[in-house]
Design a protein around this motif. Structure first.
Motif, PDB file in Angstrom:
ATOM      1  N   GLY A  44       0.812  -1.231   0.130  1.00 20.74           N
ATOM      2  CA  GLY A  44      -0.066   0.027  -0.214  1.00 20.74           C
ATOM      3  C   GLY A  44       0.858   1.251   0.115  1.00 20.74           C
ATOM      4  O   GLY A  44       0.238   2.518  -0.204  1.00 20.74           O
ATOM      5  N   GLN A  45       2.084   1.157   0.295  1.00 17.62           N
ATOM      6  CA  GLN A  45       3.117   2.209   0.226  1.00 17.62           C
ATOM      7  C   GLN A  45       3.630   2.487  -1.127  1.00 17.62           C
ATOM      8  O   GLN A  45       3.789   1.658  -1.793  1.00 17.62           O
ATOM      9  N   SER A  46       4.004   3.638  -1.432  1.00 16.94           N
ATOM     10  CA  SER A  46       4.644   4.093  -2.576  1.00 16.94           C
ATOM     11  C   SER A  46       6.012   3.665  -2.469  1.00 16.94           C
ATOM     12  O   SER A  46       6.970   3.479  -1.352  1.00 16.94           O
ATOM     13  N   PHE A  47       6.589   3.230  -3.649  1.00 13.35           N
ATOM     14  CA  PHE A  47       7.963   2.901  -3.873  1.00 13.35           C
ATOM     15  C   PHE A  47       9.061   3.764  -3.098  1.00 13.35           C
ATOM     16  O   PHE A  47      10.004   3.637  -2.932  1.00 13.35           O
ATOM     17  N   GLN A  48       8.585   5.158  -3.083  1.00 10.70           N
ATOM     18  CA  GLN A  48       9.225   6.089  -2.510  1.00 10.70           C
ATOM     19  C   GLN A  48      10.211   6.096  -1.359  1.00 10.70           C
ATOM     20  O   GLN A  48      11.075   6.210  -0.979  1.00 10.70           O
ATOM     21  N   ILE A  49       9.300   5.045  -0.432  1.00 11.77           N
ATOM     22  CA  ILE A  49       9.948   5.051   0.912  1.00 11.77           C
ATOM     23  C   ILE A  49      11.168   4.135   0.837  1.00 11.77           C
ATOM     24  O   ILE A  49      11.928   4.015   1.777  1.00 11.77           O
ATOM     25  N   LEU A  50      11.358   3.483  -0.428  1.00 15.73           N
ATOM     26  CA  LEU A  50      12.623   2.693  -0.396  1.00 15.73           C
ATOM     27  C   LEU A  50      13.819   3.294  -1.176  1.00 15.73           C
ATOM     28  O   LEU A  50      14.992   2.875  -1.188  1.00 15.73           O
ATOM     29  N   TYR A  51      13.616   4.778  -1.329  1.00 18.56           N
ATOM     30  CA  TYR A  51      14.606   5.506  -2.097  1.00 18.56           C
ATOM     31  C   TYR A  51      15.380   6.530  -0.807  1.00 18.56           C
ATOM     32  O   TYR A  51      14.559   6.941   0.135  1.00 18.56           O
ATOM     33  N   PRO A  52      16.591   6.850  -1.050  1.00 17.85           N
ATOM     34  CA  PRO A  52      17.136   7.627  -0.139  1.00 17.85           C
ATOM     35  C   PRO A  52      16.584   9.335  -0.213  1.00 17.85           C
ATOM     36  O   PRO A  52      16.631   9.804   0.804  1.00 17.85           O
ATOM     37  N   SER A  53      15.769   9.662  -1.294  1.00 12.22           N
ATOM     38  CA  SER A  53      15.259  11.182  -1.381  1.00 12.22           C
ATOM     39  C   SER A  53      14.177  10.746  -2.407  1.00 12.22           C
ATOM     40  O   SER A  53      14.119  10.079  -3.223  1.00 12.22           O
ATOM     41  N   ALA A  54      13.197  11.728  -2.211  1.00 12.25           N
ATOM     42  CA  ALA A  54      11.916  12.084  -3.063  1.00 12.25           C
ATOM     43  C   ALA A  54      12.358  12.307  -4.266  1.00 12.25           C
ATOM     44  O   ALA A  54      11.833  11.869  -5.286  1.00 12.25           O
ATOM     45  N   ASP A  55      13.359  13.043  -4.486  1.00  9.86           N
ATOM     46  CA  ASP A  55      13.902  13.657  -5.950  1.00  9.86           C
ATOM     47  C   ASP A  55      14.501  12.354  -6.397  1.00  9.86           C
ATOM     48  O   ASP A  55      14.165  12.499  -7.844  1.00  9.86           O
ATOM     49  N   ASP A  76      18.674  -1.763 -13.691  1.00 12.75           N
ATOM     50  CA  ASP A  76      19.615  -0.821 -13.231  1.00 12.75           C
ATOM     51  C   ASP A  76      20.213  -1.096 -11.970  1.00 12.75           C
ATOM     52  O   ASP A  76      19.677  -1.813 -11.222  1.00 12.75           O
ATOM     53  N   ASN A  77      21.355  -0.637 -11.457  1.00 11.68           N
ATOM     54  CA  ASN A  77      21.716  -0.889 -10.016  1.00 11.68           C
ATOM     55  C   ASN A  77      21.653   0.783  -9.635  1.00 11.68           C
ATOM     56  O   ASN A  77      22.022   1.779 -10.233  1.00 11.68           O
ATOM     57  N   ARG A  78      21.140   0.726  -8.333  1.00 16.49           N
ATOM     58  CA  ARG A  78      20.961   1.930  -7.785  1.00 16.49           C
ATOM     59  C   ARG A  78      21.172   1.974  -6.230  1.00 16.49           C
ATOM     60  O   ARG A  78      21.005   0.869  -5.685  1.00 16.49           O
ATOM     61  N   ILE A  79      21.132   3.031  -5.616  1.00 16.02           N
ATOM     62  CA  ILE A  79      21.386   3.070  -3.948  1.00 16.02           C
ATOM     63  C   ILE A  79      20.167   3.265  -3.606  1.00 16.02           C
ATOM     64  O   ILE A  79      19.204   4.231  -3.939  1.00 16.02           O
ATOM     65  N   MET A  80      19.723   2.192  -2.710  1.00 18.78           N
ATOM     66  CA  MET A  80      18.456   2.297  -1.908  1.00 18.78           C
ATOM     67  C   MET A  80      18.397   2.498  -0.519  1.00 18.78           C
ATOM     68  O   MET A  80      19.568   2.683  -0.175  1.00 18.78           O
ATOM     69  N   LYS A  81      17.345   2.485  -0.030  1.00 18.62           N
ATOM     70  CA  LYS A  81      17.530   2.766   1.610  1.00 18.62           C
ATOM     71  C   LYS A  81      16.598   2.059   2.366  1.00 18.62           C
ATOM     72  O   LYS A  81      15.398   1.744   2.142  1.00 18.62           O
TER      73      LYS A  81
END
Length: 184
Positions: A44-55, A76-81
């Motif tokens: 139910g959450q946006s994937f945004q909570i898994l990112y270091p920033s909203a931007d 891709d390879n990316r930095i997540m939180k």
């Protein structure tokens, strides 16, 4: 032989999530463990909570939509939180692969896999959102001009971020920077 697809989804060795409009509608145990959260905290959450920033969440979503629309897949390879647990807020390298159910509406519905790369690629320096994006694209072998075009910034701005990354990782050249980013 009868295959229980729900059990296969739940017990897959990589994190899996089903999405609708960039919100998680389901996820498996591996994803929960990777991000230090319960299923109830993620579904139910946006994937945004898994990112270091909203931007980063917004910019990456905008960059991946045309690719999902063209080929139906994105990786891709990316930095997540990490979301919770004893490592809450920790950033880590993650390999993300996704498939759009409908190329005509790339974010409408999809399935995503997440593989934690932190055991062989730790994040050892504090990086800004742009530095994280530039670092990921440098590791993909892109030039400053290509990165600038993808991120909609000048290649000179990319060079500034590359120089900061080289200082933070004490790298002497771009290949040395890539090596140090991959090694952590």
């Amino acid at each position: 032989m009868d295959i229980d697809y729900r059990l296969a989804f739940d017990l897959a060795p990589v994190g899996l999530a089903l999405s609708r409009e960039r919100f998680m509608v389901d996820c498996n145990q591996a994803l929960c463990e990777m991000f230090g959260a319960t299923r109830e905290q993620l579904v139910g959450q946006s994937f945004q909570i898994l990112y270091p920033s909203a931007d980063e969440y917004e910019r990456l979503g905008a960059r991946m939509a045309p690719l999902l629309g063209r080929s139906g897949t994105y990786a891709d390879n990316r930095i997540m939180k990490r979301v919770g647990g004893r490592q809450a807020g920790e950033t880590f390298w993650c390999h993300v692969t996704g498939r759009a159910v409908d190329r005509g509406a790339p974010h409408a519905a999809g399935i995503w896999s997440f593989e934690d790369l932190s055991s062989h690629r730790p994040v050892r320096a504090e990086l800004t959102a742009r530095e994280r994006e530039v670092a990921a694209l440098i590791m993909d072998g892109l030039t400053s001009k290509q990165i600038g075009k993808l991120l909609a910034i000048s290649h000179r701005t990319v060079e500034v971020h590359r120089a900061r990354l080289m200082r933070k990782y004490q790298a002497h050249s771009t290949p040395d920077l890539v090596h140090r980013l991959m090694a952590g």
